[in-house]
Design a protein around this motif. Sequence first.
Motif, mmCIF file in Angstrom:
data_model
loop_
_atom_site.group_PDB
_atom_site.id
_atom_site.type_symbol
_atom_site.label_atom_id
_atom_site.label_comp_id
_atom_site.label_asym_id
_atom_site.label_seq_id
_atom_site.Cartn_x
_atom_site.Cartn_y
_atom_site.Cartn_z
ATOM 1 N N ARG A 298 7.092 -18.467 -11.069
ATOM 2 C CA ARG A 298 6.403 -18.183 -9.698
ATOM 3 C C ARG A 298 7.254 -16.759 -9.302
ATOM 4 O O ARG A 298 7.217 -16.190 -8.620
ATOM 5 N N ARG A 299 8.618 -17.316 -9.675
ATOM 6 C CA ARG A 299 9.878 -16.347 -10.151
ATOM 7 C C ARG A 299 9.207 -14.852 -10.529
ATOM 8 O O ARG A 299 9.500 -13.869 -9.433
ATOM 9 N N SER A 300 8.650 -14.426 -11.741
ATOM 10 C CA SER A 300 8.236 -13.759 -12.033
ATOM 11 C C SER A 300 6.798 -13.132 -11.025
ATOM 12 O O SER A 300 6.887 -11.785 -11.060
ATOM 13 N N ILE A 301 6.412 -13.882 -10.901
ATOM 14 C CA ILE A 301 5.536 -12.679 -10.030
ATOM 15 C C ILE A 301 5.906 -12.245 -8.884
ATOM 16 O O ILE A 301 5.849 -11.383 -8.021
ATOM 17 N N THR A 302 6.659 -12.917 -7.917
ATOM 18 C CA THR A 302 7.822 -12.654 -6.814
ATOM 19 C C THR A 302 8.153 -10.911 -6.720
ATOM 20 O O THR A 302 8.021 -10.293 -6.754
ATOM 21 N N TYR A 303 8.698 -11.194 -8.050
ATOM 22 C CA TYR A 303 9.544 -10.475 -8.378
ATOM 23 C C TYR A 303 8.639 -8.970 -8.099
ATOM 24 O O TYR A 303 9.102 -7.858 -8.126
ATOM 25 N N ALA A 304 7.735 -9.321 -9.721
ATOM 26 C CA ALA A 304 6.782 -8.301 -9.879
ATOM 27 C C ALA A 304 6.251 -7.454 -9.010
ATOM 28 O O ALA A 304 6.437 -6.099 -8.540
ATOM 29 N N LEU A 305 5.737 -8.395 -7.982
ATOM 30 C CA LEU A 305 4.833 -7.667 -5.982
ATOM 31 C C LEU A 305 6.689 -7.357 -5.493
ATOM 32 O O LEU A 305 6.406 -6.227 -4.736
ATOM 33 N N ARG A 306 7.551 -7.579 -6.091
ATOM 34 C CA ARG A 306 8.466 -6.938 -4.351
ATOM 35 C C ARG A 306 9.058 -5.707 -4.772
ATOM 36 O O ARG A 306 9.246 -4.758 -4.946
ATOM 37 N N GLY A 307 9.016 -5.741 -6.833
ATOM 38 C CA GLY A 307 9.405 -4.657 -7.092
ATOM 39 C C GLY A 307 8.694 -2.998 -7.295
ATOM 40 O O GLY A 307 8.006 -2.226 -7.201
ATOM 41 N N LEU A 308 7.097 -3.840 -6.947
ATOM 42 C CA LEU A 308 5.631 -2.813 -6.299
ATOM 43 C C LEU A 308 6.293 -2.546 -5.433
ATOM 44 O O LEU A 308 5.469 -0.870 -4.936
ATOM 45 N N ASN A 316 4.619 -5.373 3.396
ATOM 46 C CA ASN A 316 4.444 -6.599 3.215
ATOM 47 C C ASN A 316 3.797 -6.805 1.816
ATOM 48 O O ASN A 316 3.130 -5.360 1.345
ATOM 49 N N ARG A 317 3.113 -7.891 1.449
ATOM 50 C CA ARG A 317 2.278 -8.082 0.810
ATOM 51 C C ARG A 317 0.564 -6.884 0.866
ATOM 52 O O ARG A 317 -0.122 -6.366 0.579
ATOM 53 N N PHE A 318 0.339 -7.048 2.661
ATOM 54 C CA PHE A 318 -1.026 -7.149 3.422
ATOM 55 C C PHE A 318 -0.757 -5.168 2.999
ATOM 56 O O PHE A 318 -2.012 -4.874 2.269
ATOM 57 N N GLN A 319 -0.006 -4.333 2.967
ATOM 58 C CA GLN A 319 0.095 -2.933 3.242
ATOM 59 C C GLN A 319 0.163 -3.118 1.529
ATOM 60 O O GLN A 319 -1.005 -1.738 1.869
ATOM 61 N N LEU A 320 0.672 -3.927 1.034
ATOM 62 C CA LEU A 320 0.964 -3.216 -0.570
ATOM 63 C C LEU A 320 -0.997 -3.361 -0.813
ATOM 64 O O LEU A 320 -1.026 -2.273 -1.440
ATOM 65 N N GLY A 321 -1.408 -4.057 -0.909
ATOM 66 C CA GLY A 321 -3.179 -4.539 -1.218
ATOM 67 C C GLY A 321 -4.146 -2.878 -0.417
ATOM 68 O O GLY A 321 -4.193 -2.583 -1.391
ATOM 69 N N LEU A 322 -3.161 -2.570 0.641
ATOM 70 C CA LEU A 322 -3.989 -1.446 1.431
ATOM 71 C C LEU A 322 -3.730 -0.244 0.336
ATOM 72 O O LEU A 322 -4.690 0.592 0.230
ATOM 73 N N ALA A 323 -2.613 -0.117 0.135
ATOM 74 C CA ALA A 323 -1.849 1.122 -0.385
ATOM 75 C C ALA A 323 -2.685 0.692 -1.904
ATOM 76 O O ALA A 323 -3.042 2.209 -2.723
ATOM 77 N N LEU A 324 -2.995 -0.118 -2.527
ATOM 78 C CA LEU A 324 -3.329 -0.148 -3.667
ATOM 79 C C LEU A 324 -4.974 -0.165 -4.070
ATOM 80 O O LEU A 324 -5.442 0.114 -4.918
ATOM 81 N N GLY A 325 -5.552 -0.652 -3.228
ATOM 82 C CA GLY A 325 -6.658 -0.925 -3.391
ATOM 83 C C GLY A 325 -7.871 0.364 -3.221
ATOM 84 O O GLY A 325 -8.633 0.129 -4.306
ATOM 85 N N ALA A 326 -7.850 0.986 -2.808
ATOM 86 C CA ALA A 326 -8.340 2.711 -3.149
ATOM 87 C C ALA A 326 -7.410 2.787 -4.569
ATOM 88 O O ALA A 326 -8.608 4.016 -4.800
ATOM 89 N N MET A 327 -6.669 2.788 -5.175
ATOM 90 C CA MET A 327 -6.296 3.630 -6.064
ATOM 91 C C MET A 327 -6.217 2.862 -7.417
ATOM 92 O O MET A 327 -6.265 3.853 -9.043
ATOM 93 N N TYR A 328 -6.460 1.668 -7.801
ATOM 94 C CA TYR A 328 -6.892 1.489 -8.830
ATOM 95 C C TYR A 328 -8.127 0.512 -8.558
ATOM 96 O O TYR A 328 -8.082 -1.100 -7.750
ATOM 97 N N ALA A 329 -8.474 -0.527 -9.820
ATOM 98 C CA ALA A 329 -9.737 -0.967 -10.174
ATOM 99 C C ALA A 329 -8.786 -1.954 -10.681
ATOM 100 O O ALA A 329 -9.196 -2.461 -11.909
#
Length: 343
Positions: A298-308, A316-329
């Motif tokens: 679980r810690r690796s998941i957290t580190y991966a998201l924090r790095g992104l 935060n994660r919601f902002q991350l989802g918005l930023a990536l949502g239109a760029m990656y499938a």
Amino acid sequence: MTGGVRKLTIGKAVPLLPRWGLSADADLVYRYLVSFGPQTTTAVAASLGLGLRRVRTALEQLEEPSLVQSVGEPSGSGFDATWHAIPVNKAVTTLRRRAAPRVPAAAAVASQPVADRRFAVRHLPDRAASRRRIAELVTVESVEHLSMNPEEVISSEALAVAAPMDIALLERRVRLQSLGRAPTDGDRLSRHATRLAQLGGMYREATRLPHKLMIFDRRIALVAVDPLDLDHGTWEFDDPTAVDSLVRLFLRHWTDATDPHRDGVRDIVLTPREKAVIALLAEGHTDDTAAQRLGMSRRSITYALRGLMDRIGVENRFQLGLALGAMYAATPPQNTFTEGDDR
């Protein structure tokens, strides 16, 4: 991006608003409204984790170019209006027309009597005539070819016409310099730019470009009447003073532009593990179930998201989802990943 959070419903690729002079907050707010429909100011602030003042400032920035509109009357204290984002295709058109003005000076010159003109100019009436003239000029070009393309999306049809000409110029050892915008259409233009670089051509990207133009051996220049609608045709200049002015315009923007493969900042590239994590969380998995599915902690998941989040500059994660949502499938992974697999 954890279980229970609403899924994004972005259709077309959302333009990166900071490229058009808007703030990162405005970009996030626009993406949120496009994804979830009309929302109040307080709802946007709560979902994005931004303060009300920042959200209101962002909405003011979006309202000025009419990218968002208020719906109905403000409620409560008078500050909590409901906001609606215009569709992505209309937003792109609006932003382009603000950034790419027409060429009124050329039209004014063309309307003057020949004896009163300060330099020679003629109007190529439509796209077909413009392309025929370009083909003629490319055939006899021997020293240098300069081009400026303000479009953010180059059509496959236009690229199919331009690519063979560019390659033919480079094979004849004609110096080629091309200015463009960072593409948002799957990087067709980027692939072409890479091919040109391999053959010795030079390509740079700028945030905004004022005109669509080509300059042939610094003798003749073609300038689109309307950069957003080539069916309006092209102005052709052959007076040395006019052409020199356009060369200086090109070089000024060239100096300020960046090589996306050297000095520029490349688009974010996700590792296979990051793609797998994002795909599972977008499907509604929690950190725990995503970790189990991928064979990670679980810690690796957290580190991966924090790095992104740090790389993209979101909070935060919601902002991350918005930023990536239109760029990656994101697609579910076919294989599991071990702790050390970051390739």
